[in-house]
Design a protein around this motif. Structure first.
Motif, mmCIF file in Angstrom:
data_model
loop_
_atom_site.group_PDB
_atom_site.id
_atom_site.type_symbol
_atom_site.label_atom_id
_atom_site.label_comp_id
_atom_site.label_asym_id
_atom_site.label_seq_id
_atom_site.Cartn_x
_atom_site.Cartn_y
_atom_site.Cartn_z
ATOM 1 N N LEU A 183 -6.859 -3.406 1.503
ATOM 2 C CA LEU A 183 -7.571 -3.017 2.721
ATOM 3 C C LEU A 183 -6.575 -2.420 3.702
ATOM 4 O O LEU A 183 -5.563 -3.045 4.018
ATOM 5 N N VAL A 184 -6.865 -1.205 4.162
ATOM 6 C CA VAL A 184 -6.049 -0.569 5.198
ATOM 7 C C VAL A 184 -6.911 -0.468 6.458
ATOM 8 O O VAL A 184 -7.918 0.237 6.470
ATOM 9 N N PRO A 206 2.722 0.763 6.978
ATOM 10 C CA PRO A 206 3.484 -0.493 6.964
ATOM 11 C C PRO A 206 2.886 -1.515 6.007
ATOM 12 O O PRO A 206 1.662 -1.600 5.837
ATOM 13 N N LEU A 207 3.754 -2.297 5.385
ATOM 14 C CA LEU A 207 3.313 -3.294 4.418
ATOM 15 C C LEU A 207 2.309 -4.260 5.031
ATOM 16 O O LEU A 207 1.355 -4.692 4.361
ATOM 17 N N PHE A 208 2.501 -4.620 6.298
ATOM 18 C CA PHE A 208 1.570 -5.516 6.977
ATOM 19 C C PHE A 208 0.154 -4.962 6.965
ATOM 20 O O PHE A 208 -0.818 -5.719 7.019
ATOM 21 N N ALA A 209 0.035 -3.622 6.942
ATOM 22 C CA ALA A 209 -1.271 -2.968 7.038
ATOM 23 C C ALA A 209 -1.858 -2.630 5.675
ATOM 24 O O ALA A 209 -2.920 -2.018 5.597
ATOM 25 N N ARG A 246 -8.762 -12.079 6.895
ATOM 26 C CA ARG A 246 -9.026 -11.927 8.332
ATOM 27 C C ARG A 246 -7.798 -12.262 9.170
ATOM 28 O O ARG A 246 -7.561 -11.644 10.207
ATOM 29 N N HIS A 247 -7.014 -13.225 8.717
ATOM 30 C CA HIS A 247 -5.773 -13.542 9.432
ATOM 31 C C HIS A 247 -4.837 -12.333 9.437
ATOM 32 O O HIS A 247 -4.268 -11.991 10.480
ATOM 33 N N SER A 248 -4.685 -11.680 8.294
ATOM 34 C CA SER A 248 -3.818 -10.510 8.206
ATOM 35 C C SER A 248 -4.355 -9.361 9.050
ATOM 36 O O SER A 248 -3.591 -8.645 9.704
#
Length: 255
Positions: free
Chosen positions: A113-114, A150-153, A170-172
């Motif tokens: 998911l982006v 970004p990896l986080f995204a 959902r936390h991410s």
């Protein structure tokens, strides 16, 4: 979450691509949940809705699905370059699900998911125009460069056949949601610096580490003649967003 794509009724479609599109879209309608709110389901968008496949019934967040039988790499084929560029600049890109399925077993292997606010012009790659002999001669498409996000995204929903819980997803998503409040132009710089930081491959890093990537940022932002100043500014923004912390002068840690 059932990781097997539905196959009932697909025999009436002649091409493999049609069967895959219908099967994956049907699977998404039954299994996708909204990462932006607590809704356990998404509804399919009205037929013919451009660039949107699903909509959350609670918060109206739009979602697009890109599916493929090959493992997810660094590029995702998208639509017209000019349309995607305009959507990014106008801050109206949908959230994107990228799905990889096994063509032999029709099982979902990976879903990323982006979030809609993670797209910048740096993530777009213009494809060559179609040949003069093509039906849409001169048309210019684009690729989405996942390695520029970004990896986080790049949020994992399914990893190697194992689904993540809605709570984890959902936390991410919510961890990055403050980015959505930034203006599009400012957000592009913030995401580009975050991508550079994460590409270092370590949780703790120094200002010198990021300065060493200044040439890459200069290529993405050729009109900016003050890259080091911009790097320091964006590290401050990332700290304020809670994505990293300052340890000592010139030393940082990702959170």
């Amino acid at each position: 979450m059932d990781l097997h794509l539905p196959t009932a009724g697909l025999e009436r479609y002649k091409s493999a691509s049609q069967r895959a599109r219908v099967g994956t879209e049907s699977w998404g309608a039954s299994n996708f949940f909204c990462p932006a709110c607590e809704s356990p389901r998404l509804r399919s968008a009205a037929p013919g809705t451009a660039a949107v496949d699903y909509v959350c019934t609670s918060c109206d967040s739009p979602f697009q699905l890109k599916s493929q039988s090959k493992p997810i790499g660094t590029r995702i084929v998208d639509a017209a370059y000019s349309e995607m560029k305009r959507a990014i600049l106008e801050d109206r890109t949908p959230n994107l699900f990228v799905l990889h399925y096994d063509p032999d077993t029709w099982a979902v292997r990976t879903v990323l998911l982006v979030p809609h606010f993670a797209f910048t012009l740096s993530t777009l790659e213009k494809r060559p125009p179609l040949a003069p002999t093509a039906r849409r001669a001169g048309w210019v498409g684009c690729n989405i460069l996942l390695d520029k996000i970004p990896l986080f995204a790049r949020i994992s929903v399914v990893s190697e056949g194992s689904p993540h819980t809605p709570r984890e997803v959902r936390h991410s998503f919510n961890r990055l949601r403050p980015l959505a409040k930034l203006q599009v132009e400012k957000r592009g710089w913030t995401l580009d610096v975050l991508q550079v930081v994460q590409s270092l491959g370590k949780m703790e890093f120094t200002l010198a580490d990021v300065y060493a990537q200044a040439d890459d940022l200069a290529k993405l932002h050729p009109k900016n003649a003050h890259i080091p100043d911009k790097i320091r500014q964006q590290l401050q923004v990332l700290r304020d967003l809670g994505l990293l912390e300052f340890l000592t002068p010139g030393s940082y840690r990702l959170r």
